[in-house]
Design a protein around this motif. Structure first.
Motif, PDB file in Angstrom:
ATOM      1  N   ASP A  17      -6.445 -48.089 -40.178  1.00 49.67           N
ATOM      2  CA  ASP A  17      -5.243 -48.559 -40.866  1.00 49.67           C
ATOM      3  C   ASP A  17      -5.349 -50.041 -41.204  1.00 49.67           C
ATOM      4  N   MET A  18      -6.408 -50.384 -41.964  1.00 53.15           N
ATOM      5  CA  MET A  18      -6.617 -51.766 -42.360  1.00 53.15           C
ATOM      6  C   MET A  18      -7.236 -51.785 -43.751  1.00 53.15           C
ATOM      7  N   PRO A  19      -7.052 -52.863 -44.516  1.00 53.92           N
ATOM      8  CA  PRO A  19      -7.642 -52.942 -45.856  1.00 53.92           C
ATOM      9  C   PRO A  19      -9.162 -52.946 -45.784  1.00 53.92           C
ATOM     10  N   VAL A  20      -9.790 -52.323 -46.787  1.00 54.35           N
ATOM     11  CA  VAL A  20     -11.254 -52.266 -46.828  1.00 54.35           C
ATOM     12  C   VAL A  20     -11.847 -53.674 -46.806  1.00 54.35           C
ATOM     13  N   GLY A  21     -11.234 -54.598 -47.549  1.00 53.37           N
ATOM     14  CA  GLY A  21     -11.764 -55.957 -47.644  1.00 53.37           C
ATOM     15  C   GLY A  21     -11.726 -56.739 -46.348  1.00 53.37           C
ATOM     16  N   SER A  22     -10.947 -56.285 -45.385  1.00 50.64           N
ATOM     17  CA  SER A  22     -10.865 -57.029 -44.115  1.00 50.64           C
ATOM     18  C   SER A  22     -11.809 -56.485 -43.054  1.00 50.64           C
ATOM     19  N   ILE A  23     -12.519 -55.391 -43.361  1.00 52.82           N
ATOM     20  CA  ILE A  23     -13.397 -54.791 -42.354  1.00 52.82           C
ATOM     21  C   ILE A  23     -14.530 -55.739 -41.974  1.00 52.82           C
ATOM     22  N   GLY A  24     -15.213 -56.305 -42.980  1.00 56.60           N
ATOM     23  CA  GLY A  24     -16.325 -57.221 -42.704  1.00 56.60           C
ATOM     24  C   GLY A  24     -15.902 -58.430 -41.887  1.00 56.60           C
ATOM     25  N   PRO A  25     -14.856 -59.166 -42.333  1.00 66.00           N
ATOM     26  CA  PRO A  25     -14.405 -60.315 -41.538  1.00 66.00           C
ATOM     27  C   PRO A  25     -13.935 -59.925 -40.132  1.00 66.00           C
ATOM     28  N   THR A  26     -13.242 -58.782 -40.040  1.00 70.35           N
ATOM     29  CA  THR A  26     -12.776 -58.340 -38.719  1.00 70.35           C
ATOM     30  C   THR A  26     -13.963 -58.015 -37.823  1.00 70.35           C
ATOM     31  N   ARG A  27     -14.962 -57.359 -38.392  1.00 71.44           N
ATOM     32  CA  ARG A  27     -16.162 -57.052 -37.614  1.00 71.44           C
ATOM     33  C   ARG A  27     -16.817 -58.342 -37.112  1.00 71.44           C
ATOM     34  N   GLY A  28     -16.887 -59.357 -37.973  1.00 66.45           N
ATOM     35  CA  GLY A  28     -17.474 -60.637 -37.569  1.00 66.45           C
ATOM     36  C   GLY A  28     -16.711 -61.266 -36.418  1.00 66.45           C
ATOM     37  N   ARG A  29     -15.370 -61.236 -36.509  1.00 69.24           N
ATOM     38  CA  ARG A  29     -14.565 -61.796 -35.417  1.00 69.24           C
ATOM     39  C   ARG A  29     -14.752 -60.991 -34.129  1.00 69.24           C
ATOM     40  N   CYS A  30     -14.822 -59.658 -34.267  1.00 73.52           N
ATOM     41  CA  CYS A  30     -14.989 -58.808 -33.089  1.00 73.52           C
ATOM     42  C   CYS A  30     -16.351 -59.049 -32.427  1.00 73.52           C
ATOM     43  N   LEU A  31     -17.384 -59.213 -33.252  1.00 73.20           N
ATOM     44  CA  LEU A  31     -18.712 -59.492 -32.696  1.00 73.20           C
ATOM     45  C   LEU A  31     -18.730 -60.845 -31.991  1.00 73.20           C
ATOM     46  N   ALA A  32     -17.996 -61.833 -32.543  1.00 76.54           N
ATOM     47  CA  ALA A  32     -17.914 -63.143 -31.891  1.00 76.54           C
ATOM     48  C   ALA A  32     -17.226 -63.012 -30.529  1.00 76.54           C
ATOM     49  N   LYS A  33     -16.138 -62.218 -30.478  1.00 77.95           N
ATOM     50  CA  LYS A  33     -15.445 -61.992 -29.212  1.00 77.95           C
ATOM     51  C   LYS A  33     -16.352 -61.269 -28.220  1.00 77.95           C
ATOM     52  N   LEU A  34     -17.144 -60.315 -28.737  1.00 80.67           N
ATOM     53  CA  LEU A  34     -18.063 -59.580 -27.875  1.00 80.67           C
ATOM     54  C   LEU A  34     -19.117 -60.522 -27.296  1.00 80.67           C
ATOM     55  N   ARG A  35     -19.613 -61.430 -28.120  1.00 81.47           N
ATOM     56  CA  ARG A  35     -20.614 -62.391 -27.637  1.00 81.47           C
ATOM     57  C   ARG A  35     -20.031 -63.248 -26.507  1.00 81.47           C
ATOM     58  N   VAL A  36     -18.787 -63.700 -26.683  1.00 78.27           N
ATOM     59  CA  VAL A  36     -18.134 -64.492 -25.639  1.00 78.27           C
ATOM     60  C   VAL A  36     -18.006 -63.674 -24.360  1.00 78.27           C
ATOM     61  N   ALA A  37     -17.599 -62.411 -24.515  1.00 75.19           N
ATOM     62  CA  ALA A  37     -17.444 -61.543 -23.333  1.00 75.19           C
ATOM     63  C   ALA A  37     -18.777 -61.349 -22.623  1.00 75.19           C
ATOM     64  N   LEU A  38     -19.840 -61.184 -23.398  1.00 71.43           N
ATOM     65  CA  LEU A  38     -21.167 -61.006 -22.790  1.00 71.43           C
ATOM     66  C   LEU A  38     -21.639 -62.284 -22.090  1.00 71.43           C
ATOM     67  N   LEU A  39     -21.322 -63.429 -22.686  1.00 75.59           N
ATOM     68  CA  LEU A  39     -21.677 -64.712 -22.060  1.00 75.59           C
ATOM     69  C   LEU A  39     -20.929 -64.884 -20.752  1.00 75.59           C
ATOM     70  N   GLN A  40     -19.658 -64.489 -20.738  1.00 75.13           N
ATOM     71  CA  GLN A  40     -18.850 -64.641 -19.531  1.00 75.13           C
ATOM     72  C   GLN A  40     -19.344 -63.760 -18.392  1.00 75.13           C
ATOM     73  N   THR A  41     -19.916 -62.610 -18.736  1.00 77.14           N
ATOM     74  CA  THR A  41     -20.417 -61.701 -17.690  1.00 77.14           C
ATOM     75  C   THR A  41     -21.857 -61.998 -17.306  1.00 77.14           C
ATOM     76  N   GLY A  42     -22.475 -62.941 -18.015  1.00 68.62           N
ATOM     77  CA  GLY A  42     -23.870 -63.269 -17.727  1.00 68.62           C
ATOM     78  C   GLY A  42     -24.871 -62.350 -18.373  1.00 68.62           C
ATOM     79  N   ALA A  43     -24.396 -61.424 -19.230  1.00 70.55           N
ATOM     80  CA  ALA A  43     -25.306 -60.499 -19.910  1.00 70.55           C
ATOM     81  C   ALA A  43     -26.106 -61.230 -20.981  1.00 70.55           C
ATOM     82  N   LEU A  44     -25.561 -62.362 -21.491  1.00 69.16           N
ATOM     83  CA  LEU A  44     -26.286 -63.204 -22.436  1.00 69.16           C
ATOM     84  C   LEU A  44     -26.415 -64.577 -21.823  1.00 69.16           C
ATOM     85  N   SER A  45     -27.504 -65.251 -22.132  1.00 67.70           N
ATOM     86  CA  SER A  45     -27.665 -66.621 -21.622  1.00 67.70           C
ATOM     87  C   SER A  45     -27.731 -67.586 -22.787  1.00 67.70           C
TER      88      SER A  45
END
Length: 198
Positions: free
Chosen positions: A170-198
Motif C-alpha cells: 500500500d505505497m506508491p511505486v515511486g517510493s519503493i526505491g527510496p524506502t528500500r534505501g532507507r530500510c537498508l540503512a536501518k538494517l545496516r545500523v541494526a547489524l552494526l549494533q549487534t556486532g554482525a558488521l564491523s
C-alpha cells in the motif's frame, strides 16, 4: 509431471503463501491451509529445482522432500511472511545436494557441464552462512513492519514486480526505491549494533 501456472507478481505469490501458511498453522484445511500453500508455492519450487538440471524424478523427490521438511519443521518458522523464502531455500539446498550426489555417482564425460553446476561448499562454509543468515534476519525483525515486509520481498526475488510490491505494501511505486534505501540503512545500523558488521 511438473505443474504449469501463469506467473503472477512476486509480491502476490509471497502474500498468498503467507496467508495460506497462517491458515494452516491456525487449523485451516483444504485450499485455505496446506493444500492452498502447496498450490501456490509448488510452481515456484519447480522453477528453483529445475535450475539444477535434475531429471524429472529427482526434481519431484526434491520438491516432496521440501514439503516434508516444512511439515516437520513448521514451528521453526516464526514469521509467516518468511515461508516462501524458507521453502525456496530448502528446495535449493536439497536440489544442490541431490545434483552433487548424482554427479559423484555418474561421472560425466563432458567436463564443461560441471562448470555450470552449483559448486560444492564445505560444511564449515555452510554453517557460517547459516549463522550469518540467522543474524541478518534477527536484525531484520527489529525493523519497522513496512521495512520487514519490503526487505523480505526484495530478498527473495531477483526482479520484483514493483506494481505488485506497491499494491501489497500500500505505497506508491515511486517510493519503493527510496524506502528500500532507507530500510537498508536501518538494517545496516541494526547489524552494526549487534556486532554482525564491523
Amino acid at each position: 509431471m511438473a505443474p504449469t501456472t501463469s506467473r503472477s507478481g512476486a509480491g502476490a505469490v509471497w502474500a498468498e503463501a503467507e496467508e495460506r501458511f497462517r491458515g494452516w498453522v491456525n487449523g485451516a484445511t483444504g485450499d485455505d491451509g496446506l493444500d492452498g500453500l502447496v498450490r501456490v508455492m509448488t510452481p515456484v519450487l519447480w522453477h528453483v529445482v529445475r535450475a539444477y538440471r535434475l531429471e524429472q524424478d529427482a526434481a519431484e523427490d526434491v520438491i516432496q522432500t521440501t514439503w516434508l521438511a516444512l511439515v516437520r519443521r513448521r514451528d521453526a518458522i516464526e514469521d509467516p511472511a518468511a515461508v516462501g523464502g524458507w521453502l525456496t531455500t530448502t528446495a535449493r539446498r536439497e536440489a544442490w545436494r541431490t545434483s552433487s550426489a548424482t554427479r559423484r555417482a555418474v561421472p560425466t564425460e563432458d567436463e564443461t557441464i560441471a562448470l555450470h553446476l552449483p559448486r560444492q561448499r564445505s560444511a564449515e562454509t555452510a554453517a557460517l552462512e547459516s549463522e550469518e543468515a540467522d543474524r541478518l534476519w534477527l536484525a531484520v525483525d527489529t525493523l519497522p513492519e513496512r521495512c520487514r515486509r519490503l526487505l523480505r520481498i526484495v530478498a527473495f526475488e531477483n526482479r520484483p514486480d514493483y506494481s505488485e510490491v506497491a499494491a501489497t505494501l500500500d505505497m506508491p511505486v515511486g517510493s519503493i526505491g527510496p524506502t528500500r534505501g532507507r530500510c537498508l540503512a536501518k538494517l545496516r545500523v541494526a547489524l552494526l549494533q549487534t556486532g554482525a558488521l564491523s
